[in-house]
Design a protein around this motif. Structure first.
Motif, PDB file in Angstrom:
ATOM      1  N   GLY A 142      63.823   9.206  28.179  1.00 17.30           N
ATOM      2  CA  GLY A 142      63.918   8.380  29.379  1.00 17.30           C
ATOM      3  C   GLY A 142      64.392   9.134  30.596  1.00 17.30           C
ATOM      4  O   GLY A 142      64.248   8.656  31.720  1.00 17.30           O
ATOM      5  N   THR A 143      64.943  10.355  30.400  1.00 13.98           N
ATOM      6  CA  THR A 143      65.407  11.152  31.536  1.00 13.98           C
ATOM      7  C   THR A 143      64.282  12.059  32.031  1.00 13.98           C
ATOM      8  O   THR A 143      63.315  12.353  31.316  1.00 13.98           O
ATOM      9  N   LEU A 144      64.440  12.541  33.252  1.00 12.57           N
ATOM     10  CA  LEU A 144      63.448  13.438  33.835  1.00 12.57           C
ATOM     11  C   LEU A 144      63.358  14.735  33.034  1.00 12.57           C
ATOM     12  O   LEU A 144      62.258  15.237  32.766  1.00 12.57           O
ATOM     13  N   ARG A 145      64.488  15.295  32.633  1.00  9.58           N
ATOM     14  CA  ARG A 145      64.466  16.565  31.900  1.00  9.58           C
ATOM     15  C   ARG A 145      63.737  16.425  30.559  1.00  9.58           C
ATOM     16  O   ARG A 145      63.019  17.329  30.135  1.00  9.58           O
ATOM     17  N   TYR A 146      63.906  15.288  29.899  1.00 12.25           N
ATOM     18  CA  TYR A 146      63.215  15.072  28.627  1.00 12.25           C
ATOM     19  C   TYR A 146      61.700  15.125  28.840  1.00 12.25           C
ATOM     20  O   TYR A 146      60.975  15.779  28.087  1.00 12.25           O
ATOM     21  N   GLY A 147      61.220  14.440  29.848  1.00 10.53           N
ATOM     22  CA  GLY A 147      59.788  14.423  30.102  1.00 10.53           C
ATOM     23  C   GLY A 147      59.242  15.778  30.501  1.00 10.53           C
ATOM     24  O   GLY A 147      58.134  16.164  30.102  1.00 10.53           O
TER      25      GLY A 147
END
Length: 397
Positions: free
Chosen positions: A104-109
């Motif tokens: 759900g975080t930007l870094r994960y994506g």
């Protein structure tokens, strides 16, 4: 005589009625699509060719990937970012964990998901990155429809990656970072050295399109294109309130940047920008249809014999101080083969451009990269929407 005049009056009235009836029939039976097309054409007159490609579509939200067909300049079309296997990822969480990113975080994506991914945002949010965010290849970060700020600490880095779109972000107040470990592309922990406080830094990157971002007030610069990065388009961005704005080329000793090709187009520089719009080393930059609202030291500069074609830009010199657009490192100018050209630029408030070299460098655009250059007199209109656009249910793009 009276009878004749009366008959003429009746004839005139009958003609007017027939004309009015014909007009009504034309309006009723003209296809709505034709009227919409005319309205669309009129609405697009104040948009540059990139914006006309997607902003005239009222249903862009349901066809976000259309954006990838709109890029021009050296990045070319970004259709490698679309098609079979594309993952649509939505950022729902504004937090950040550099080593163990949460779903759900930007870094994960940007790091944990492999292959092609199109990243959007569920809502407006402020993201404070704990460490630099390394963006993997075939990633699109699409901020349209939300107001997304990346600010207050670390910012974005594209390291040895390609086929990347960054669109519609507000990146500011970036701070320098000590050496650290972060989650990198391919879900691999990477060691990152000392990082300057740039909003976006490209290191050995290729085929990157940066469009409609707003960048300002970072501790170092706003945008660096370095260490062999090439095939870059920088368009429709708003750069403001910054000393060092844009650096193209790593340093005077890094000769690999001879192959660098960058298109800088439809950007708005100002107010309160000092220098490097851009500063280029070794490579080639086509600087076209940009608006410059003053500068303190210079607007376009360079060293190590770069080739720069300044075309149909609008330069508004400051009211006082240096009115010369260009700067060149004097130690190179005597020995180098400079190509520093101005073609069709407009100069206000006494602005001037010192040209050097024997001929202008060839652009070398292919069919997917080429675009029409607008008259410099229309640049104010074509750059009025530069920066992140407010696109909501109430405000159309």
């Amino acid at each position: 005589m009276h009878i004749t005049m009366a008959l003429q009056g009746i004839t005139k009235i009958a003609f007017l009625w027939r004309f009015a009836l014909a007009l009504v029939i034309v309006m009723l039976f003209t296809p709505k699509a034709t009227l919409a097309k005319r309205s669309k054409k009129k609405a697009g007159l104040d948009m540059n060719v990139i914006d006309q490609c997607w902003r005239l579509n009222p249903n862009w939200r349901s066809n976000r990937q259309q954006l990838a067909t709109c890029s021009v300049g050296f990045a070319g079309k970004m259709t490698n970012n679309t098609g079979r296997g594309l993952i649509q990822y939505v950022v729902t969480d504004s937090s950040d964990n550099p080593l163990n990113p949460k779903p759900g975080t930007l870094r994960y994506g940007a790091t944990m998901i492999g292959g092609k991914k199109w990243i959007t945002f569920q809502r407006s949010m402020n993201i404070k990155l704990e460490k630099p965010l390394l963006i993997s290849s075939f990633t699109t970060i699409d901020g349209r429809g939300a107001e997304v700020h990346i600010a207050g600490n670390a910012c974005l880095m594209i390291y040895k990656a390609s086929n990347i779109i960054i669109h519609g972000l507000r990146i500011h107040h970036c701070k320098p970072q000590a050496p650290s470990s972060v989650m990198g592309p391919g879900s691999k922990i990477m060691t990152v050295g000392q990082v300057d406080a740039d909003a976006i830094r490209l290191v050995t990157a290729s085929k990157v399109w940066l469009d409609h971002n707003t960048l300002y007030k970072c501790n170092d610069g706003l945008l660096d294109v370095t260490r062999g990065s090439t095939d870059i388009t920088i368009s429709n961005n708003w750069f403001r309130n910054q000393d060092k704005v844009m650096l193209l080329g790593h340093d005077d000793g890094y000769m690999r940047d001879k192959n660098m090709k960058v298109t800088v187009m439809y950007n708005y520089f100002g107010p309160n920008c000092n220098q490097r719009m851009p500063r280029i080393r070794y490579g080639y930059a086509h600087v076209v249809n940009n608006l410059y609202q003053g500068w303190m030291q210079y607007a376009i500069g360079g060293s190590m014999n770069p080739s720069v074609k300044s075309q149909a830009n609008h330069f508004i010199a400051p009211k006082s101080g240096n009115k010369e657009v260009t700067w060149r490192k004097s130690t190179d100018e005597k020995t180098g083969s400079w190509k520093f050209f101005s073609v069709g630029d407009v100069f206000e408030n006494g602005a001037s451009f010192a040209q050097l070299g024997t001929s202008g460098a060839k652009l070398g655009y292919n069919r997917e990269q080429v675009f029409p250059v607008a008259n410099a007199r229309s640049v104010k209109l074509l750059t009025k929407s530069s920066g992140a656009i407010r696109c909501t249910s109430r405000f159309r793009c």
